[in-house]
Design a protein around this motif. Structure first.
Motif, PDB file in Angstrom:
ATOM      1  N   PRO A 451       0.949  -1.306   0.103  1.00  0.00           N
ATOM      2  CA  PRO A 451      -0.374  -0.202   0.056  1.00  0.00           C
ATOM      3  C   PRO A 451       0.771   1.144   0.093  1.00  0.00           C
ATOM      4  O   PRO A 451       1.837   1.471   0.641  1.00  0.00           O
ATOM      5  N   GLY A 452       0.591   1.977  -0.805  1.00  0.00           N
ATOM      6  CA  GLY A 452       1.460   3.270  -0.940  1.00  0.00           C
ATOM      7  C   GLY A 452       2.249   3.235  -2.157  1.00  0.00           C
ATOM      8  O   GLY A 452       2.726   4.271  -2.615  1.00  0.00           O
ATOM      9  N   SER A 453       2.552   2.156  -2.428  1.00  0.00           N
ATOM     10  CA  SER A 453       3.589   1.876  -3.807  1.00  0.00           C
ATOM     11  C   SER A 453       2.782   2.328  -5.082  1.00  0.00           C
ATOM     12  O   SER A 453       1.550   2.088  -4.930  1.00  0.00           O
ATOM     13  N   ARG A 454       3.410   2.763  -5.909  1.00  0.00           N
ATOM     14  CA  ARG A 454       2.926   3.054  -7.402  1.00  0.00           C
ATOM     15  C   ARG A 454       3.649   2.473  -8.422  1.00  0.00           C
ATOM     16  O   ARG A 454       4.674   2.808  -8.768  1.00  0.00           O
ATOM     17  N   VAL A 455       2.930   1.208  -8.912  1.00  0.00           N
ATOM     18  CA  VAL A 455       3.849   0.532  -9.962  1.00  0.00           C
ATOM     19  C   VAL A 455       3.470   0.865 -11.419  1.00  0.00           C
ATOM     20  O   VAL A 455       2.191   0.861 -11.732  1.00  0.00           O
ATOM     21  N   ALA A 456       4.414   1.315 -12.022  1.00  0.00           N
ATOM     22  CA  ALA A 456       4.016   1.396 -13.509  1.00  0.00           C
ATOM     23  C   ALA A 456       3.972   0.163 -14.493  1.00  0.00           C
ATOM     24  O   ALA A 456       4.568  -0.930 -14.043  1.00  0.00           O
ATOM     25  N   GLN A 457       3.108  -0.182 -15.159  1.00  0.00           N
ATOM     26  CA  GLN A 457       2.898  -1.086 -16.345  1.00  0.00           C
ATOM     27  C   GLN A 457       3.451  -0.538 -17.644  1.00  0.00           C
ATOM     28  O   GLN A 457       2.694  -0.109 -18.365  1.00  0.00           O
ATOM     29  N   TRP A 458       4.681  -1.084 -17.765  1.00  0.00           N
ATOM     30  CA  TRP A 458       5.436  -0.253 -19.055  1.00  0.00           C
ATOM     31  C   TRP A 458       5.393  -1.595 -19.939  1.00  0.00           C
ATOM     32  O   TRP A 458       5.245  -1.171 -21.195  1.00  0.00           O
ATOM     33  N   ALA A 459       5.479  -2.845 -19.701  1.00  0.00           N
ATOM     34  CA  ALA A 459       5.454  -3.663 -20.550  1.00  0.00           C
ATOM     35  C   ALA A 459       4.332  -3.813 -21.436  1.00  0.00           C
ATOM     36  O   ALA A 459       3.244  -3.711 -21.286  1.00  0.00           O
ATOM     37  N   ALA A 460       4.632  -4.396 -22.631  1.00  0.00           N
ATOM     38  CA  ALA A 460       3.535  -4.485 -23.702  1.00  0.00           C
ATOM     39  C   ALA A 460       2.512  -5.538 -23.233  1.00  0.00           C
ATOM     40  O   ALA A 460       2.736  -6.428 -22.442  1.00  0.00           O
ATOM     41  N   PRO A 461       1.121  -5.238 -23.336  1.00  0.00           N
ATOM     42  CA  PRO A 461       0.322  -6.178 -22.798  1.00  0.00           C
ATOM     43  C   PRO A 461       0.257  -7.815 -23.283  1.00  0.00           C
ATOM     44  O   PRO A 461      -0.420  -8.238 -22.420  1.00  0.00           O
ATOM     45  N   THR A 462       0.957  -8.026 -24.295  1.00  0.00           N
ATOM     46  CA  THR A 462       0.651  -9.399 -24.640  1.00  0.00           C
ATOM     47  C   THR A 462       1.963 -10.168 -24.221  1.00  0.00           C
ATOM     48  O   THR A 462       1.879 -11.394 -24.411  1.00  0.00           O
ATOM     49  N   TYR A 463       2.856  -9.530 -23.255  1.00  0.00           N
ATOM     50  CA  TYR A 463       3.867 -10.302 -22.686  1.00  0.00           C
ATOM     51  C   TYR A 463       3.879 -10.701 -21.155  1.00  0.00           C
ATOM     52  O   TYR A 463       3.063  -9.742 -20.514  1.00  0.00           O
ATOM     53  N   ASP A 464       4.391 -11.691 -20.720  1.00  0.00           N
ATOM     54  CA  ASP A 464       4.099 -12.110 -19.321  1.00  0.00           C
ATOM     55  C   ASP A 464       4.528 -11.120 -18.315  1.00  0.00           C
ATOM     56  O   ASP A 464       3.968 -10.933 -17.116  1.00  0.00           O
ATOM     57  N   ALA A 465       5.654 -10.287 -18.620  1.00  0.00           N
ATOM     58  CA  ALA A 465       6.010  -8.989 -17.861  1.00  0.00           C
ATOM     59  C   ALA A 465       4.866  -8.116 -17.541  1.00  0.00           C
ATOM     60  O   ALA A 465       4.832  -7.683 -16.221  1.00  0.00           O
ATOM     61  N   SER A 466       4.056  -7.893 -18.495  1.00  0.00           N
ATOM     62  CA  SER A 466       2.752  -7.060 -18.187  1.00  0.00           C
ATOM     63  C   SER A 466       1.852  -7.720 -17.054  1.00  0.00           C
ATOM     64  O   SER A 466       1.439  -7.023 -16.267  1.00  0.00           O
TER      65      SER A 466
END
Length: 804
Positions: A451-466
């Motif tokens: 709670p309080g962390s802000r996580v960027a979703q940078w990876a392309a949506p078709t990859y497992d990293a996303s």
């Protein structure tokens, strides 16, 4: 697990091991940097001398051969050239000069150690008898200023007795800077001072590793090798051990302990629900100035799960093709709740790739948003082929009596992501709910995400990293902030966005991080206050790591490594200055990472081999991978995998350090990664070669100064004698038709004449450099191999190198 193999039996001498005869091994500094003196006496020196006398061998040649074997094992090559300095002529004002010449050893025919020593002895004798073949004796001009003789770039140098001191200048006009090299230029050097009655000398580390304990370990490996050679002289050099059985077993036990991970008790869907119950009003997603609470996300996902249950999605695949990251989060979470596996499908022009993904996974439905977007050719094709298209914005079932229900099962698939599919047949990689839950909980715990962390979703949506980014945030109560697609590739705008959104956690690839550094340097602005910066997908150079630590002082910098087939495998936090590439690090819990040789034996520390990942979180195999894909999952020989464990051969070359840290040393095959996206060079060649205008072609990667691949260069021999001016545009269109928007950036170079070939008959990719300078040039002759003067390139040479 994998058992270390023993040494094959052969006639051996009984050589007692005297642990007290190692002698002093303390680092000392001299003009070249640190050096590790050694003196081997006692039982080993006696056995060594007896071996040389019985076999009538020169002790110096025996030591040189042992050093050559060690060098070959470290490089993973059969042929090795070690530089050997010898005294040449003497000049009046300079004194004796020393010339470094190669002594080449070829172990490809698997000679015994004694056979190898006799060959080396002959080469060494010839070198000592003809130390300066280019200058006949008596022709020097003592009064002339001598030319500076820079030695060739040997990776290893062996200094026989009498050549260990640096030539002194006696009033010479030659500036010292012309006769001495900086410490960073020195190779790994073994100096031999005497061979009897004790064996004494020093080991000097290569540039950048001064004082490294790794060099002390190398000295121990050399002694272990020589002890085995003296004991069993008929043993093939490839079978000579570098570490004792006890050391190998200890390394195997350490690798086993890396898999000690608590099995997750809950799926990611249940974990998100738990936080929604505790803090329903906290922000789950922030996107384009708007936010979605955990309570509302949970409600929308549960409603969509009801719709999926109505069509029987339990145990099936659900393809998701949505442009809005908020809609994607709702659909994915809903699919998990319904017990379905998610198949992300690219949005926009997908060429034949999108059809291949849908044909291979055969989803129960394709989820899209017909109300806000054009369905597109892929959606129309899927519907016309009899597939069900589900509108995310469709009617919501009656939820007045709704009770939460999670149908996901930990041992069943959570998702199927795909490789690049540059032949038009992408390979699907399924992963279970347990694997997804385990990796996101490890990341959250290790990197203090909550709670309080802000996580960027940078990876392309078709990859497992996303998916990892999404559930790293949502299972820990953090906020997820997807990067708007229109700015994702722009470092300048991403920097502004990171500051505006107050992002604390960013995961990206090194090539994009390089763009962030450049943008900050040029603007002189204030960097965003990141708490964590994670880099993955490409090798991370020490130079870039140091720049990132300087520009983002508040951020913990972490290097991640791992194929899609295991999500991740190793991690390494950078806490200080780095010389050379950043290591891959240590295994992530739940994964055993080994480096194995061609016979599937665990490699001793410092020896090059293929990186293999084992454990319960390795995928069960490809969907649509065929026989070629199945070979990647073949367990190592002499291994007994526990129930539920699987194996993946990464195709990456690496070394295990004595401290257990793994280093990356290139690719076994022709796979490359561009901006974190993996592709096969040979498959790109297959697509281009299928065009009617192409007679033959070869593709090589283009790398920047950090060795990161930025694009590909295709050398194309046209069918027509005069190349068509529009050939490049036609080939680019051909690539895009097959791969869609995922086609890599390719620079086309039409060339005349056949492509250069190496002795094995394969295209000589390094010989293609001649075409870069002159497109009309004929085939270049095979260039020298790495560090082997006068040899030709191996058919298996790694293509991952910077193009001239």
């Amino acid at each position: 697990m994998i058992e270390p193999s023993g040494v094959p039996g052969s006639p051996s001498r009984a050589v007692p091991v005297d642990e007290e005869d190692i002698g002093e091994q303390t680092w000392r500094a001299d003009g070249h940097g640190s050096r590790l003196p050694f003196e081997w006496g006692g039982a080993f020196a006696s056995a060594f001398g007896g071996f040389c006398q019985e076999e009538s061998l020169d002790p110096v040649a025996v030591l040189l051969t042992g050093f050559q074997v060690l060098a070959a094992r470290r490089r993973g090559e059969d042929r090795v050239a070690v530089g050997v300095p010898v005294r040449t002529r003497a000049l009046r004002e300079v004194g004796p000069l020393i010339r470094t010449n190669p002594v080449v050893a070829d172990f490809s025919a698997a000679p015994s150690f004694v056979e190898a020593v006799r060959r080396t002895e002959g080469e060494l004798r010839h070198l000592l008898d003809h130390p300066d073949p280019d200058t006949p004796a008596g022709t020097e001009d003592p009064g002339a200023e001598p030319p500076v003789d820079l030695p060739p770039p040997f990776g290893e140098v062996f200094r026989p007795p009498g050549t260990t001191e640096t030539p002194r200048s006696r009033g010479s006009r030659v500036p010292p800077s012309r006769t001495l090299r900086p410490p960073s230029a020195f190779p790994l050097t073994l100096e031999v001072e005497r061979t009897g009655p004790t064996i004494a000398g020093a080991l000097l580390p290569p540039g950048g590793e001064h004082g490294s304990p790794f060099v002390s370990h190398l000295l121990g490996q050399l002694r272990t090798l020589l002890e085995a050679a003296v004991r069993t002289p008929g043993l093939p050099v490839a079978a000579l051990p570098l570490e004792s059985e006890a050391e190998l077993r200890a390394a195997a036990r350490d690798a086993d302990r890396a898999t000690d991970a608590v099995r997750p008790r809950h799926s990611v869907r249940t974990m998100v629900r738990a936080h929604a119950m505790r803090e329903p009003d906290s922000v789950a997603l922030g996107y384009r100035g708007e936010s979605l609470s955990y309570g509302r996300l949970d409600e929308l996902a549960d409603s969509f799960a009801l719709r999926l249950r109505e069509i029987g999605a339990r145990g099936s695949a659900v393809a998701i093709r949505l442009s809005s990251p908020v809609d994607r989060a709702v659909a994915i979470l809903g699919a998990f709740g319904a017990g379905a596996a998610v198949v992300p499908v690219p949005v926009g022009d997908t060429g034949e790739q999108g059809r291949s993904i849908l044909a291979e996974t055969r989803p129960v439905c394709l989820v899209t948003d017909l109300a806000t977007s054009d369905p597109g050719a892929l959606t129309r094709w899927y519907r016309e082929s009899g597939g069900r298209v589900l509108d995310l914005g469709g009617p919501v079932p009656d939820q007045r009596t709704r009770t939460f229900r999670d149908d996901s099962v930990l041992d069943e698939p959570a998702y199927v992501t795909h490789t690049s599919g540059s032949t038009g047949r992408p390979k699907g990689v399924p992963q279970t709910q347990a694997t997804l839950a385990q990796i996101v909980r490890w990341m959250a715990d290790r990197h203090d995400v909550g709670p309080g962390s802000r996580v960027a979703q940078w990876a392309a949506p078709t990859y497992d990293a996303s998916l990892v980014e999404m559930f790293l945030a949502l299972t820990s109560g953090a906020g997820l902030y997807p990067v708007p697609p229109r700015i994702r590739a722009d470092p300048v705008r991403v920097l502004d966005w990171l500051s505006e959104e107050g992002v604390t956690f960013l995961q990206t690839v090194p090539s994009f991080a390089r763009g962030l550094v450049r943008a900050l340097r040029e603007s002189g602005g204030t960097p965003p206050v990141l708490h964590h910066l994670l880099l993955a997908g490409e090798p991370l150079s020490g130079e870039l790591a140091d720049e990132l630590r300087d520009l983002f002082p508040s951020a913990r910098l972490v290097n991640l490594y791992g194929p899609t087939e295991s999500v991740l495998a190793t991690w390494h936090e950078v806490t200080g200055p780095v010389i050379g590439p950043v290591p891959l690090g240590r295994p992530i819990p739940g994964r055993q990472v080994l480096v194995v040789d061609a016979s599937d034996r665990p490699c001793p520390a410092g020896v090059l081999g293929e990186i293999v990942v084992l454990g319960p979180h390795v995928t069960s195999g490809y969907i649509g991978g065929g026989k070629e894909g199945a070979a990647r999952f073949r367990p190592p020989a002499r291994s007994s995998l526990p129930k539920g464990w699987r194996c993946y051969r990464t195709g990456d070359l690496g070394r295990r350090r004595p401290d257990g840290v793994v280093e990356f040393h290139g690719r076994v095959d022709f796979q490359v990664k561009i901006a974190g996206t993996r592709g096969e060079i040979t498959e790109i060649e297959t697509i281009l070669g299928s065009h009617d205008s192409v007679a033959e072609c070869a593709v090589v990667p283009r790398a920047d100064r950090d060795g990161l691949v930025q694009g590909l260069t295709a050398y194309v021999v046209p069918v027509a004698p005069a190349p068509d001016p529009g050939l490049s545009a036609a080939l680019r269109s051909h690539l895009r038709r097959v791969l869609g928007s995922s086609a890599p950036p390719v620079l086309f170079r039409p060339v005349s004449g056949p492509l250069p070939r190496n002795p094995g008959g394969k295209v000589d990719r390094r010989g293609l450099a001649a075409y870069a300078r002159d497109p009309t040039a004929g085939p270049a002759s095979p260039p020298p191999g790495r560090g082997h003067p006068g040899t030709t390139a191996s058919p298996n040479d790694n293509p991952m190198e910077r193009e001239p």
